[in-house]
Design a protein around this motif. Sequence first.
Motif, PDB file in Angstrom:
ATOM      1  N   LEU A  43      48.937   8.863 -34.938  1.00  0.00           N
ATOM      2  CA  LEU A  43      48.501   7.401 -35.488  1.00  0.00           C
ATOM      3  C   LEU A  43      49.453   6.299 -34.797  1.00  0.00           C
ATOM      4  N   PHE A  44      49.062   5.686 -33.718  1.00  0.00           N
ATOM      5  CA  PHE A  44      49.636   4.780 -32.899  1.00  0.00           C
ATOM      6  C   PHE A  44      49.673   3.480 -33.725  1.00  0.00           C
ATOM      7  N   ILE A  45      50.783   2.765 -33.596  1.00  0.00           N
ATOM      8  CA  ILE A  45      50.861   1.316 -34.396  1.00  0.00           C
ATOM      9  C   ILE A  45      51.310   0.601 -33.293  1.00  0.00           C
ATOM     10  N   ASN A  46      50.443  -0.565 -32.996  1.00  0.00           N
ATOM     11  CA  ASN A  46      50.660  -1.928 -32.185  1.00  0.00           C
ATOM     12  C   ASN A  46      51.399  -2.747 -32.873  1.00  0.00           C
ATOM     13  N   ASP A  47      52.717  -3.142 -32.712  1.00  0.00           N
ATOM     14  CA  ASP A  47      53.213  -4.169 -33.585  1.00  0.00           C
ATOM     15  C   ASP A  47      53.360  -5.408 -32.544  1.00  0.00           C
ATOM     16  N   GLY A  48      52.021  -5.947 -32.234  1.00  0.00           N
ATOM     17  CA  GLY A  48      52.030  -7.027 -31.772  1.00  0.00           C
ATOM     18  C   GLY A  48      52.546  -7.366 -30.261  1.00  0.00           C
ATOM     19  N   SER A  49      52.231  -6.218 -29.484  1.00  0.00           N
ATOM     20  CA  SER A  49      52.712  -6.102 -28.170  1.00  0.00           C
ATOM     21  C   SER A  49      52.174  -7.061 -27.022  1.00  0.00           C
ATOM     22  N   SER A  50      52.766  -7.546 -26.352  1.00  0.00           N
ATOM     23  CA  SER A  50      52.200  -8.794 -25.514  1.00  0.00           C
ATOM     24  C   SER A  50      51.748  -8.014 -24.268  1.00  0.00           C
ATOM     25  N   ASP A  51      52.096  -6.710 -23.962  1.00  0.00           N
ATOM     26  CA  ASP A  51      51.687  -6.081 -22.596  1.00  0.00           C
ATOM     27  C   ASP A  51      50.415  -5.371 -22.917  1.00  0.00           C
ATOM     28  N   GLY A  52      50.163  -4.365 -21.948  1.00  0.00           N
ATOM     29  CA  GLY A  52      48.732  -3.720 -22.332  1.00  0.00           C
ATOM     30  C   GLY A  52      48.829  -2.273 -23.339  1.00  0.00           C
ATOM     31  N   THR A  53      49.946  -2.434 -24.165  1.00  0.00           N
ATOM     32  CA  THR A  53      49.770  -1.454 -25.039  1.00  0.00           C
ATOM     33  C   THR A  53      48.552  -1.219 -25.622  1.00  0.00           C
ATOM     34  N   LEU A  54      47.804  -1.972 -26.270  1.00  0.00           N
ATOM     35  CA  LEU A  54      46.801  -2.157 -27.002  1.00  0.00           C
ATOM     36  C   LEU A  54      45.537  -1.314 -26.193  1.00  0.00           C
ATOM     37  N   LYS A  55      45.548  -1.745 -24.915  1.00  0.00           N
ATOM     38  CA  LYS A  55      44.674  -1.097 -23.873  1.00  0.00           C
ATOM     39  C   LYS A  55      44.865   0.355 -23.752  1.00  0.00           C
ATOM     40  N   GLU A  56      46.117   0.764 -23.843  1.00  0.00           N
ATOM     41  CA  GLU A  56      46.625   2.045 -23.561  1.00  0.00           C
ATOM     42  C   GLU A  56      45.975   2.848 -24.837  1.00  0.00           C
ATOM     43  N   PHE A  57      46.054   2.404 -26.073  1.00  0.00           N
ATOM     44  CA  PHE A  57      45.544   2.811 -27.290  1.00  0.00           C
ATOM     45  C   PHE A  57      44.094   3.076 -27.299  1.00  0.00           C
ATOM     46  N   ARG A  58      43.456   2.107 -26.797  1.00  0.00           N
ATOM     47  CA  ARG A  58      41.729   2.129 -26.699  1.00  0.00           C
ATOM     48  C   ARG A  58      41.682   3.256 -25.643  1.00  0.00           C
ATOM     49  N   LYS A  59      42.131   3.329 -24.624  1.00  0.00           N
ATOM     50  CA  LYS A  59      41.813   4.270 -23.545  1.00  0.00           C
ATOM     51  C   LYS A  59      42.031   5.668 -24.171  1.00  0.00           C
ATOM     52  N   LEU A  60      43.037   6.155 -24.935  1.00  0.00           N
ATOM     53  CA  LEU A  60      43.450   7.260 -25.405  1.00  0.00           C
ATOM     54  C   LEU A  60      42.549   7.642 -26.438  1.00  0.00           C
ATOM     55  N   GLN A  61      42.252   6.618 -27.322  1.00  0.00           N
ATOM     56  CA  GLN A  61      40.995   6.867 -28.364  1.00  0.00           C
ATOM     57  C   GLN A  61      39.924   7.324 -27.800  1.00  0.00           C
ATOM     58  N   ALA A  62      39.447   6.622 -26.752  1.00  0.00           N
ATOM     59  CA  ALA A  62      38.162   6.900 -26.398  1.00  0.00           C
ATOM     60  C   ALA A  62      38.098   8.237 -25.656  1.00  0.00           C
ATOM     61  N   ALA A  63      39.222   8.746 -25.102  1.00  0.00           N
ATOM     62  CA  ALA A  63      39.135  10.107 -24.418  1.00  0.00           C
ATOM     63  C   ALA A  63      39.280  11.121 -25.305  1.00  0.00           C
ATOM     64  N   HIS A  64      40.054  10.900 -26.712  1.00  0.00           N
ATOM     65  CA  HIS A  64      40.351  11.898 -27.654  1.00  0.00           C
ATOM     66  C   HIS A  64      40.080  11.201 -28.954  1.00  0.00           C
ATOM     67  N   PRO A  65      38.792  11.024 -29.424  1.00  0.00           N
ATOM     68  CA  PRO A  65      38.590  10.298 -30.755  1.00  0.00           C
ATOM     69  C   PRO A  65      38.617  11.124 -31.876  1.00  0.00           C
ATOM     70  N   ASP A  66      38.883  12.283 -31.606  1.00  0.00           N
ATOM     71  CA  ASP A  66      39.046  13.375 -32.885  1.00  0.00           C
ATOM     72  C   ASP A  66      40.504  13.567 -33.276  1.00  0.00           C
ATOM     73  N   ILE A  67      41.539  13.195 -32.266  1.00  0.00           N
ATOM     74  CA  ILE A  67      43.095  13.317 -32.686  1.00  0.00           C
ATOM     75  C   ILE A  67      43.663  11.937 -32.442  1.00  0.00           C
ATOM     76  N   VAL A  68      43.284  10.988 -31.857  1.00  0.00           N
ATOM     77  CA  VAL A  68      43.795   9.604 -31.719  1.00  0.00           C
ATOM     78  C   VAL A  68      43.299   8.528 -32.412  1.00  0.00           C
ATOM     79  N   HIS A  69      44.351   7.953 -33.103  1.00  0.00           N
ATOM     80  CA  HIS A  69      43.756   6.739 -33.896  1.00  0.00           C
ATOM     81  C   HIS A  69      44.975   5.761 -33.817  1.00  0.00           C
TER      82      HIS A  69
END
Length: 313
Positions: A43-69
Amino acid sequence: MKTMSLIVPCYNEEPTIEIFFNTVEKVISAHPTEFAAIHHEYLFINDGSSDGTLKEFRKLQAAHPDIVHYISFSRNFGKEAGLAAGLQHAHGDYVAVMDVDLQDPPELLPEMLTTIETGDYDCVGTMREDRKGEPAIRSFFSRSFYAVINKISKVQIIPNARDYRLMTRQMVDAILELPEYNRFSKGIFNWVGFRTTYLKFENAPRSAGETHWSFWQLFNYSIEAIVDFSDVPLKIATFIGGLFAAISVVSMIVVIIRKILFGNSVGGWASMVSILLFTGGIQLFCMGIIGNYLGKVYLETKHRPQYIVQEQK
């Protein structure tokens, strides 16, 4: 099958996220016995990042939807808000809190899980054996902080303890019963009690990127911790006020007696002005202490949410 939720707060951690995920996955894969009956999830928490943190979350979640939120805030609310959000949204039988920079070694996870599954403990925490690689001035103030807060607070904070820990669902539910807006997680973890043991590890450098905690931010964080878990500063302000009130009464008596006996006014206007400035400074200092506590009360009474979720998957 039991579930272990890994809460990972992040702020501008784009370079470290994939490294962290791959490292933890390798550790879990290398210990099939310990994790055989455990389903793990992130369970990753993006605390208002201004870089590509959210994009990395989306990419990981798309690749591993069963374990990444992930949960993404509408702006930066601070690490404590990130921890609170993670605890509120984690549904695992066991819940771990980890930093994404790998200064919290994932290699300890198998031992932490084995220890907590014995039933002897409700929480397995971690603490650094030393502070190698850290600036000397920061180490000094860190030691001073732990010495001060453990002297004035009824809740004992373990020196060099990390937020990195594995907790049972019962302990997490107890933490969630604390509704306060102003939070100091290390103190809260200890305040709720429960059987806790600590594993030691050597300090390690970040896997990538740079720390986002400046010295001033750490200093403010320590002040907030003291205010959250002790009313001793208020008692100190009361004592100082009483002391100076007593001194002023004695001084007035001396001035009156001197006037009656010698009939002359008191000389030394420079020293008098210095004394007035000094006492005025003490008064402002005490008012500042009281104002800090009043500010905390003001924030609590507003009942604003600790964070606002903009995106969640």
